[in-house]
Motif scaffolding. Structure first.
Motif, PDB file in Angstrom:
ATOM      1  N   ARG A  33       0.843  -1.275   0.072  1.00 46.13           N
ATOM      2  CA  ARG A  33       0.122  -0.097   0.059  1.00 46.13           C
ATOM      3  C   ARG A  33       0.751   1.262  -0.010  1.00 46.13           C
ATOM      4  NH1 ARG A  33      -4.468  -1.760   4.507  1.00 46.13           N
ATOM      5  NH2 ARG A  33      -6.041  -2.679   2.941  1.00 46.13           N
ATOM      6  N   ALA A  34       2.128   1.100   0.538  1.00 48.30           N
ATOM      7  CA  ALA A  34       2.866   2.209   0.618  1.00 48.30           C
ATOM      8  C   ALA A  34       3.308   2.702  -1.007  1.00 48.30           C
ATOM      9  CB  ALA A  34       4.326   1.928   1.200  1.00 48.30           C
ATOM     10  N   ASN A  35       3.385   1.768  -1.874  1.00 40.56           N
ATOM     11  CA  ASN A  35       3.623   1.975  -3.302  1.00 40.56           C
ATOM     12  C   ASN A  35       2.190   2.454  -4.004  1.00 40.56           C
ATOM     13  OD1 ASN A  35       5.632   2.239  -4.916  1.00 40.56           O
ATOM     14  ND2 ASN A  35       5.388   0.280  -5.969  1.00 40.56           N
ATOM     15  N   ASP A  36       1.050   1.819  -3.413  1.00 43.16           N
ATOM     16  CA  ASP A  36      -0.049   1.940  -4.246  1.00 43.16           C
ATOM     17  C   ASP A  36      -1.242   2.331  -3.158  1.00 43.16           C
ATOM     18  OD1 ASP A  36      -2.530   1.988  -5.837  1.00 43.16           O
ATOM     19  OD2 ASP A  36      -2.053  -0.184  -6.507  1.00 43.16           O
ATOM     20  N   PRO A  37      -1.563   3.117  -2.557  1.00 39.01           N
ATOM     21  CA  PRO A  37      -2.291   3.616  -1.778  1.00 39.01           C
ATOM     22  C   PRO A  37      -3.781   3.132  -1.929  1.00 39.01           C
ATOM     23  CG  PRO A  37      -1.049   5.755  -1.958  1.00 39.01           C
ATOM     24  CD  PRO A  37      -0.786   4.515  -3.058  1.00 39.01           C
ATOM     25  N   ASP A  38      -4.197   3.075  -3.153  1.00 39.25           N
ATOM     26  CA  ASP A  38      -5.573   2.352  -3.334  1.00 39.25           C
ATOM     27  C   ASP A  38      -5.713   1.014  -3.352  1.00 39.25           C
ATOM     28  OD1 ASP A  38      -6.229   5.200  -3.699  1.00 39.25           O
ATOM     29  OD2 ASP A  38      -5.725   5.423  -5.931  1.00 39.25           O
ATOM     30  N   LEU A  39      -4.720   0.405  -3.134  1.00 38.22           N
ATOM     31  CA  LEU A  39      -4.790  -1.174  -3.036  1.00 38.22           C
ATOM     32  C   LEU A  39      -5.921  -1.629  -2.192  1.00 38.22           C
ATOM     33  CD1 LEU A  39      -3.497  -3.515  -4.609  1.00 38.22           C
ATOM     34  CD2 LEU A  39      -1.764  -3.661  -2.515  1.00 38.22           C
ATOM     35  N   ARG A  40      -6.673  -2.451  -2.430  1.00 40.41           N
ATOM     36  CA  ARG A  40      -7.461  -3.211  -1.745  1.00 40.41           C
ATOM     37  C   ARG A  40      -7.359  -4.748  -1.562  1.00 40.41           C
ATOM     38  NH1 ARG A  40      -7.481   0.954  -0.450  1.00 40.41           N
ATOM     39  NH2 ARG A  40      -9.095   2.661  -0.176  1.00 40.41           N
ATOM     40  N   PRO A  41      -7.871  -5.429  -0.395  1.00 38.18           N
ATOM     41  CA  PRO A  41      -7.683  -6.879  -0.207  1.00 38.18           C
ATOM     42  C   PRO A  41      -8.478  -7.706  -1.612  1.00 38.18           C
ATOM     43  CG  PRO A  41      -7.930  -5.748   1.887  1.00 38.18           C
ATOM     44  CD  PRO A  41      -8.206  -4.826   0.676  1.00 38.18           C
ATOM     45  N   ALA A  42      -7.887  -8.374  -2.013  1.00 36.01           N
ATOM     46  CA  ALA A  42      -8.441  -9.095  -3.186  1.00 36.01           C
ATOM     47  C   ALA A  42      -8.674 -10.851  -2.603  1.00 36.01           C
ATOM     48  CB  ALA A  42      -7.582  -9.371  -4.461  1.00 36.01           C
ATOM     49  N   LEU A  43      -8.143 -10.940  -1.552  1.00 37.85           N
ATOM     50  CA  LEU A  43      -8.315 -12.277  -1.011  1.00 37.85           C
ATOM     51  C   LEU A  43      -7.950 -12.468   0.592  1.00 37.85           C
ATOM     52  CD1 LEU A  43      -5.126 -13.841  -0.341  1.00 37.85           C
ATOM     53  CD2 LEU A  43      -5.129 -13.732  -2.991  1.00 37.85           C
ATOM     54  N   TYR A  44      -8.530 -13.498   1.378  1.00 39.86           N
ATOM     55  CA  TYR A  44      -8.291 -13.621   2.692  1.00 39.86           C
ATOM     56  C   TYR A  44      -7.977 -15.086   2.926  1.00 39.86           C
ATOM     57  CZ  TYR A  44     -11.061  -9.118   2.611  1.00 39.86           C
ATOM     58  OH  TYR A  44     -11.401  -7.914   2.501  1.00 39.86           O
ATOM     59  N   GLN A  45      -6.838 -15.252   3.709  1.00 36.11           N
ATOM     60  CA  GLN A  45      -6.311 -16.561   4.120  1.00 36.11           C
ATOM     61  C   GLN A  45      -6.884 -16.463   5.688  1.00 36.11           C
ATOM     62  OE1 GLN A  45      -4.924 -18.566   2.141  1.00 36.11           O
ATOM     63  NE2 GLN A  45      -4.350 -17.194   0.548  1.00 36.11           N
ATOM     64  N   LEU A  46      -7.650 -17.685   5.863  1.00 36.80           N
ATOM     65  CA  LEU A  46      -8.363 -18.067   7.087  1.00 36.80           C
ATOM     66  C   LEU A  46      -7.540 -19.264   7.840  1.00 36.80           C
ATOM     67  CD1 LEU A  46     -11.844 -18.276   6.194  1.00 36.80           C
ATOM     68  CD2 LEU A  46     -10.479 -16.346   6.611  1.00 36.80           C
ATOM     69  N   ARG A  47      -6.998 -19.003   9.005  1.00 35.71           N
ATOM     70  CA  ARG A  47      -6.632 -19.738   9.917  1.00 35.71           C
ATOM     71  C   ARG A  47      -7.528 -20.155  11.036  1.00 35.71           C
ATOM     72  NH1 ARG A  47      -4.026 -19.081  14.969  1.00 35.71           N
ATOM     73  NH2 ARG A  47      -4.052 -17.027  14.782  1.00 35.71           N
ATOM     74  N   LEU A  48      -7.461 -21.492  10.904  1.00 39.43           N
ATOM     75  CA  LEU A  48      -8.844 -22.159  11.607  1.00 39.43           C
ATOM     76  C   LEU A  48      -8.373 -22.591  13.225  1.00 39.43           C
ATOM     77  CD1 LEU A  48     -10.640 -24.076   8.896  1.00 39.43           C
ATOM     78  CD2 LEU A  48     -11.080 -21.910   9.445  1.00 39.43           C
ATOM     79  N   ASP A  49      -9.266 -22.605  13.941  1.00 40.14           N
ATOM     80  CA  ASP A  49      -8.899 -23.387  15.417  1.00 40.14           C
ATOM     81  C   ASP A  49      -8.563 -24.901  14.921  1.00 40.14           C
ATOM     82  OD1 ASP A  49      -9.651 -21.054  16.464  1.00 40.14           O
ATOM     83  OD2 ASP A  49     -11.794 -21.698  16.909  1.00 40.14           O
ATOM     84  N   SER A  50      -7.695 -25.314  16.139  1.00 35.56           N
ATOM     85  CA  SER A  50      -7.415 -26.497  16.033  1.00 35.56           C
ATOM     86  C   SER A  50      -8.433 -27.582  15.945  1.00 35.56           C
ATOM     87  CB  SER A  50      -6.323 -26.770  17.344  1.00 35.56           C
ATOM     88  OG  SER A  50      -6.008 -28.127  17.280  1.00 35.56           O
ATOM     89  N   GLY A  51      -8.616 -28.519  15.147  1.00 26.38           N
ATOM     90  CA  GLY A  51      -9.445 -29.354  15.048  1.00 26.38           C
ATOM     91  C   GLY A  51     -10.660 -29.284  14.163  1.00 26.38           C
TER      92      GLY A  51
END
Length: 760
Positions: free
Chosen positions: A574-592
């Motif tokens: 974002r420091a290079n492109d302030p208009d950058l928006r998230p395109a994906l989300y990585q999810l960490r799940l609870d154990s089990g």
């Protein structure tokens, strides 16, 4: 000839167990080598066939919609061009699920990169909403010609009219968009273009990419894909399976050769008098050698022929990838030659090792030379005498002394037995490494279980709130992934921004440290090799027309994109492109937590606005490797059994001359039996220790070397647990002792006349 056959028949009756194990071991070795050959052919030839028939493009360039890609046809070395075709990124849904796809507008069947129809038909102007799906995408969506696809969030519907094979990089859920061909009218609002270049010399691919980027400008290039990358992806895990089978097959073949050599050498030492008699009645040295050589060649030939017949007849019936590989391999041009050459090569190798040992039999003199009653090497050492003085049981002391009193011979037996055990240790290490990918994915570069892409209508805050509302989602890391041109502009890499400085993404580091400051990043092994850099260097890349300079402070384990990935925080991008928006989300799940259940809940909660996929685990494609490793362990165990039987036979035979002395000093038959059992167990224990000491570092090096060559990087090896190694060692030692008990007990109870005859 009659005498030769009678000798061979007598030897077979005496050593039926060794003969059976040699036949089975040879069959297992040849079968593993044939399956390795099939997997190598299966890994390369299907893609090569599609590439040749489709006249595939050596370079595929994704450009901006305004780029004049048509002028690339005039570049030196470009034979022909496909496109430029308009493209649009959309999401398609069917009853089988959702997928991100590249909708490519084509007016007719391209001459370069021509799709090969496998079902249905090509696009028809009379059906403007008809589309043709790439075959892997069609399987993922569970669609066939005649099915209808929808575009979530719109009323648009597309009809599948065909499914086709393509030589371009294939669809990977959550990583690479699928390919869908449509009429240009169906791509009304293109967001880019794609052009394929077929070169006169495929070896100039890197130079052609550089010329194309220079011609169009770096800002016009979105992504570059080459035929080498497509081929490597198509080969995938099949090539690794072939390498594993080939490596262990060759190792088992060497171990079998040594085992046969040791068995014959031991047998010759035990039959010196019989061989002398054969020579005395007229046998020539060549005839004596041929007795052993032909006998063991027949054993090897029987096993090799059985393996070839079974592989040819039943190999295609094996479920999964191995059966598919054999089916494809049987239709390839080199199939017959390989089916003949592999068994013949194995038999010739075993014949060569047999000939070296049998040559000693030809040198035995016709007049037997009396053996020394008490060879110098048989004297008790000072340690043994002190152990007897300390009232250590004599059977243990004499057995340990018996195992190592002739050092060259003892070391040879230990080495031959250690080789199959060493390969078993390596095989177990491969097994535990695969288990690590499933049981501890966060240790091998897979800290998250799900990847989510959301429609623009939700927004960043709305998407994160929706994802974190699920009770089993531990964290949701926003991110973006873009293609970046490397220095020299010969290829593109994946530039990822994941997590923020306040909530950093948990990269799995194998070297260096985490990226915490501005312009800091971690990179995969594939990227380090591609750019010829290392941790601590600065790298410059180009995203569109914007340069991005990053400081590599660590090496991360990257299972995706062949390791050609550099990752930093979303704040840095974002420091290079302030208009950058998230395109994906990585999810960490609870154990089990069950990723499939969480994905189903999120998809339902998103109401058509979320595209949820499980993060691909490279070990999922290696499930056949478990059965392969198990089969190889069985083959190696058979080879070890041959060597154990040889060691037991030699120990019992050499103990015959000591039997009178042991009885004279007052040892009972049970104690004499314990001497032989202890000697055999001592040899097995030394082999286990040697195999463990050499096998563990060898396994670590081999697995890490494979990780480096695949781009994942070193640091993925997981060695067997100490408990498993102790279990392996205990099984080997106790098994050796159990096998030695019966023949040792029989020898200890021999009659006095038989004992005197053996010593004479």
């Amino acid at each position: 000839m009659r005498a030769t056959l009678r000798w061979a028949h007598s030897d077979l009756r005496t050593h039926r167990g060794e003969a059976l194990f040699l036949v089975l071991a040879t069959a297992g070795i040849v079968a593993s080598l044939l399956l390795a050959t099939a997997l190598f052919g299966y890994a390369t030839n299907p893609w090569q066939r599609v590439f040749a028939q489709a006249r595939g493009a050596h370079v595929t360039l994704h450009t901006t919609a305004s780029a004049d890609a048509g002028k690339l046809a005039g570049l030196d070395g470009v034979e022909s061009v496909a496109g430029p075709h308009p493209t649009a990124s959309v999401t398609l849904a069917s009853q089988g699920g959702r997928a991100s796809v590249e909708l490519r507008g084509v007016s007719g069947k391209p001459e370069v990169g021509r799709p090969l129809i496998v079902s249905g038909h090509w696009l028809d102007p009379a059906a403007p909403d008809g589309v043709v799906l790439e075959s892997r995408l069609a399987r993922a969506l569970l669609t066939a010609p005649g099915d209808t696809l929808t575009v979530p969030g719109t009323a648009r519907r597309l009809t599948v009219v065909g499914v086709a094979d393509s030589a371009e990089p294939r669809y990977r859920p959550g990583e690479r968009s699928g390919l869908v061909w449509a009429l240009p009218s169906a791509v009304a609002d293109p967001d880019g273009r794609v052009v394929g270049l077929r070169l006169t010399d495929p070896g100039d691919t890197g130079y052609a990419v550089q010329r194309a980027v220079t011609e169009l400008g770096a800002g016009a290039i979105g992504e570059v894909a080459t035929w080498q990358q497509a081929r490597a992806e198509a080969q995938g895990d099949n090539r690794l399976l072939g390498q594993v089978l080939g490596l262990f097959g060759l190792g088992a073949l060497v171990a079998a050769g040594f085992a046969v050599h040791g068995a014959i050498a031991t047998r010759i030492r035990g039959h010196l008098r019989d061989i002398s008699i054969l020579k005395a009645i007229g046998f020539t040295p060549g005839q004596v050698v041929r007795v052993f050589l032909i006998q063991h060649l027949l054993y090897a030939l029987l096993g090799a022929v059985a393996a070839a017949v079974l592989t040819e007849a039943l190999g295609g019936a094996v479920p999964g990838r191995l059966g598919d590989a054999v089916d494809v391999w049987q239709g390839l041009p080199g199939h017959t030659a390989a089916l003949f050459a592999v068994p013949v090569g194995a038999v010739l190798f075993i014949g060569a090792t047999t000939g070296l040992a049998a040559w000693r039999a030809g040198r035995v003199p016709p007049v037997p030379v009396p053996r020394p009653v008490s060879p110098p090497a048989g004297r008790l050492t000072g340690v043994a005498r002190r152990a007897l003085g300390a009232r250590v049981p004599p059977a243990l002391v004499l057995g340990w002394h018996k195992a190592y009193r002739r050092r060259p011979r003892s070391l040879g037996a230990v080495g031959r037995l250690a080789l199959p055990l060493l390969l078993i240790v390596v095989a177990l290490s491969a097994w535990t490494t695969i288990d690590r990918f499933h049981s501890r994915p966060e240790r091998v570069g897979l800290p998250t279980a799900l990847s989510v892409r959301a429609d623009a209508s939700l927004g960043d805050r709305g998407t994160r709130a929706l994802l974190e509302r699920d009770p089993q989602v531990a964290a949701a890391y926003p991110g973006v992934e873009v293609a970046a041109l490397v220095p020299g502009q010969t290829a593109t890499i994946a530039l990822r921004g994941l997590g923020t400085r306040a909530e950093p993404y948990p990269f799995t580091l194998a070297e260096g440290r985490a990226a915490r400051g501005p312009d800091e990043a971690v990179a995969g092994q594939g990227l380090l090799d591609l750019l010829h850099v290392r941790v601590g260097d600065w790298v410059r890349m180009t995203v569109g027309d914007q340069p991005q300079i990053l400081h590599i402070v660590g090496r991360s384990i990257e299972p995706e994109n062949a390791g050609r990935t550099i990752s930093t925080s979303l704040d840095t991008l974002r420091a290079n492109d302030p208009d950058l928006r998230p395109a994906l989300y990585q999810l960490r799940l609870d154990s089990g937590a069950d990723p499939a259940a969480v994905a189903e809940r999120l998809t339902a909660a998103g109401r058509g606005h979320l595209d949820v996929h499980a993060v691909a685990n490279p070990a999922d494609g290696l499930s056949p490797l478990r059965a392969v490793v198990l089969g190889l362990i069985v083959v190696l165990a058979l080879i070890g059994l041959i060597e154990l039987l040889t060691t037991i036979g030699g120990t019992v035979r050499e103990g015959e001359r000591d039997l009178l002395a042991l009885k004279a000093i007052g040892l009972s038959p049970r104690q004499i039996t314990a001497v032989t059992v202890t000697a055999t167990a001592g040899t097995a224990l030394a082999a286990v220790l040697l195999a463990t000491a050499l096998g563990l570092p060898l396994a670590h090096w081999l697995i890490d070397a494979q990780g480096r060559s695949s781009g994942i990087g070193a640091g993925i090896a997981q060695l067997p647990s100490p408990a498993l190694l102790v279990l392996l060692g205990a099984a080997a030692v106790l098994g050796a002792a159990a096998l030695a008990a019966l023949p040792a007990a029989r020898a200890a109870r021999r009659r006095l006349a038989d004992t005197l005859s053996a010593v004479a």
